[in-house]
Design a protein around this motif. Sequence first.
Motif, short mmCIF file in Angstrom:
data_model
loop_
_atom_site.label_atom_id
_atom_site.label_comp_id
_atom_site.label_asym_id
_atom_site.label_seq_id
_atom_site.Cartn_x
_atom_site.Cartn_y
_atom_site.Cartn_z
N GLU A 169 17.59 -1.50 -18.64
CA GLU A 169 16.41 -2.30 -18.55
C GLU A 169 15.83 -1.70 -17.16
O GLU A 169 14.58 -1.53 -17.07
N LEU A 170 16.65 -1.67 -16.28
CA LEU A 170 16.60 -1.18 -14.98
C LEU A 170 15.86 0.42 -15.19
O LEU A 170 14.80 0.74 -14.55
N LEU A 171 16.60 1.21 -15.73
CA LEU A 171 15.97 2.45 -15.99
C LEU A 171 14.78 2.51 -16.60
O LEU A 171 13.60 3.42 -16.55
N GLN A 172 14.43 1.49 -17.59
CA GLN A 172 13.32 1.39 -18.44
C GLN A 172 12.08 1.08 -17.25
O GLN A 172 10.85 1.56 -17.37
N ILE A 173 12.30 0.16 -16.45
CA ILE A 173 11.46 -0.12 -15.46
C ILE A 173 10.91 0.93 -14.36
O ILE A 173 9.98 1.25 -14.12
N LEU A 174 12.12 1.49 -14.09
CA LEU A 174 11.84 2.98 -13.26
C LEU A 174 11.31 3.97 -13.89
O LEU A 174 10.44 4.64 -13.19
N ASP A 175 11.31 3.92 -15.46
CA ASP A 175 10.52 5.15 -15.83
C ASP A 175 9.25 4.83 -15.66
O ASP A 175 8.48 5.84 -15.48
N GLY A 176 8.91 3.80 -15.88
CA GLY A 176 7.34 3.41 -15.83
C GLY A 176 6.81 3.57 -14.60
O GLY A 176 5.68 4.06 -14.45
N VAL A 177 7.65 3.23 -13.36
CA VAL A 177 7.01 3.13 -12.02
C VAL A 177 7.00 4.69 -11.65
O VAL A 177 6.01 5.37 -11.18
N VAL A 178 8.08 5.56 -12.00
CA VAL A 178 8.21 6.87 -11.44
C VAL A 178 7.18 7.80 -12.29
O VAL A 178 6.65 8.75 -11.65
N GLN B 221 11.70 4.80 7.11
CA GLN B 221 11.69 5.58 5.87
C GLN B 221 10.49 5.18 4.83
O GLN B 221 10.48 5.60 3.96
N GLN B 222 9.59 3.97 5.21
CA GLN B 222 8.68 3.55 4.36
C GLN B 222 9.27 3.17 3.01
O GLN B 222 8.61 3.55 1.96
N VAL B 223 10.11 2.54 2.87
CA VAL B 223 10.63 1.95 1.74
C VAL B 223 9.86 0.95 0.93
O VAL B 223 9.44 0.05 1.83
N SER B 224 9.58 1.15 -0.19
CA SER B 224 8.67 0.02 -0.78
C SER B 224 9.11 -0.94 -1.67
O SER B 224 8.55 -1.90 -2.18
N CYS B 225 10.41 -0.78 -2.09
CA CYS B 225 11.31 -1.57 -3.18
C CYS B 225 12.80 -1.17 -3.05
O CYS B 225 12.87 -0.13 -2.53
N VAL B 226 13.34 -2.23 -2.91
CA VAL B 226 14.72 -2.23 -2.77
C VAL B 226 15.66 -2.39 -3.99
O VAL B 226 15.51 -3.46 -4.72
N LEU B 227 16.69 -1.67 -4.44
CA LEU B 227 17.68 -2.25 -5.55
C LEU B 227 18.90 -2.69 -4.85
O LEU B 227 19.33 -2.06 -4.13
N GLN C 90 0.82 -1.22 0.03
CA GLN C 90 0.02 0.02 -0.08
C GLN C 90 0.96 1.43 -0.08
O GLN C 90 0.28 2.44 -0.09
N LEU C 91 2.13 1.14 0.21
CA LEU C 91 3.01 2.33 0.25
C LEU C 91 3.34 2.87 -1.00
O LEU C 91 3.34 2.17 -2.18
N PRO C 92 3.53 4.29 -1.48
CA PRO C 92 3.83 4.85 -2.58
C PRO C 92 5.24 4.42 -2.83
O PRO C 92 6.05 4.03 -1.95
N PHE C 93 5.64 4.76 -4.00
CA PHE C 93 7.01 4.04 -4.39
C PHE C 93 7.86 4.83 -3.74
O PHE C 93 8.19 5.99 -3.74
N HIS C 94 8.95 4.20 -3.12
CA HIS C 94 9.96 4.65 -2.30
C HIS C 94 11.25 3.86 -2.38
O HIS C 94 11.30 2.55 -1.96
N GLN D 257 23.59 7.06 -11.69
CA GLN D 257 22.64 7.28 -12.71
C GLN D 257 21.19 7.20 -12.11
O GLN D 257 20.38 8.28 -12.37
N VAL D 258 20.83 6.56 -11.04
CA VAL D 258 19.56 6.47 -10.55
C VAL D 258 19.13 7.66 -9.93
O VAL D 258 18.16 8.33 -9.90
N LEU D 259 20.04 8.19 -9.07
CA LEU D 259 20.07 9.36 -8.23
C LEU D 259 19.86 10.56 -9.18
O LEU D 259 18.93 11.46 -8.74
N ARG D 260 20.56 10.64 -10.26
CA ARG D 260 20.48 12.02 -11.04
C ARG D 260 19.24 12.08 -11.79
O ARG D 260 18.58 13.08 -11.98
N LYS D 261 18.83 10.73 -12.20
CA LYS D 261 17.49 10.69 -13.15
C LYS D 261 16.10 10.96 -12.19
O LYS D 261 15.32 11.56 -12.76
N TYR D 262 16.19 10.42 -11.14
CA TYR D 262 15.05 10.09 -10.36
C TYR D 262 14.95 10.96 -8.94
O TYR D 262 13.82 11.08 -8.49
N GLY D 263 16.11 11.33 -8.64
CA GLY D 263 16.13 12.17 -7.53
C GLY D 263 15.15 13.05 -7.01
O GLY D 263 15.00 13.59 -5.95
#
Length: 384
Positions: free
Chosen positions: A369-378, A314-320, A245-249, A268-274
């Motif tokens: 592929e990771l960035l593609q997945i995160l694009d959809g989620v974010v 921190q209400q983390v909903s997913c771990v990389l 039920q948590l929002p994406f974190h 890459q992840v920090l710069r693109k989605y932070g």
Amino acid sequence: MNVKRQYRNLRMLGRKFKYDIQYRKQKTSLEQMLQDIKENKILFITNDNFGGTRQFEENFVKEHEHIIVLRRHSYGERPDLIYEIKNCDTNKIYWAYLKDLDSIWNYSFSEIVVNTMVHYSEIKQILSRLSEYKQWNNNCKIIYMVHDFNSICIKCNLFVKDHFCKLACQKEKCSLYLADSNIQIDEWRMMWSAFWKKCDEVRCFSESSKLLIREAYPELEENKVKVSPHDTSFIKFSPIKGVEQLPFHLGIVGNCAADFKGKLVVEQVLRKYGDNAPITLIGSNYRTFRIRRKFVNYTGVYKHDDLQKILQEQQVSCVLFPSLCPETFSYLVSELIAMDLPVICFDYGAQAEKIREYDKGIVCESPAELLQILDGVVNKEIVE
């Protein structure tokens, strides 16, 4: 000579001086210390690193009696400075130089466990002595633990330049150095092949590790290579309720300061989605990445037992899990699965082996592929 190299050399000289004082202050001989040991002694050979290998050592010592730990001490990949020999029954320690180790081989051991020999500069000599010992003490069982891939290559994580080498030695043309001395891969493998002939068991902690060992050493008898996953009964973490039920974190757990641990991917992840989605780094600090973004949070070093509490707070909903090289087991992935958290990793080693069988796991073929997945989620989170 560059500044970093000078600094390393000074640190090494400082440690050498400290160890030399400890060596000279000893009031008893190694022979006297070893005489206190009971029968059915186990010799446990390891290094001074920490992480999962040290965790295994601690568990092993708790579960067995009459253990002698032989530990190499130095400064990273520099030459061996001294060896610590500890009687775990009495907690007595003897500091020994290489010449002193001859006394060790005069004692009868029921078992010799090679936990890890990463960074040992005298590895050739010690492996040779182990083989000789087995020749004259055939009843002693020698077990090699595959906590790393040092037996395959000096680059024990099999990470070359910016990628997993896949054992393509001819193609990669790696320059291999052991304590500043150049060594050829064929020479390295021949040394280990000689040891395998005397070794009773090569114990892997995942099927993926077994496949890599067998690929590097097809001549190694298959019945010697066993797969026995680590005991994880010590893990006390439990499923975190309400994660769905948590929002994406996104959480990134552990020390990701090295390229083989995925530092560039994390950047890459920090710069693109932070600036668009919350990202919490647990175990890393700002100095590692020097990237500030609106929703990026660094919690720094954490105590192991506090991990679940931090993830919940921190209400983390997913771990990389961003490692770009094959892990041999990964306690951390096992702990995240125990917490019932969704986990993303790349298609390498034991981490992919675990996560592929986990119903809340995603295995990516590449950072793209990771960035593609995160694009959809974010993007979905932003729209909502």
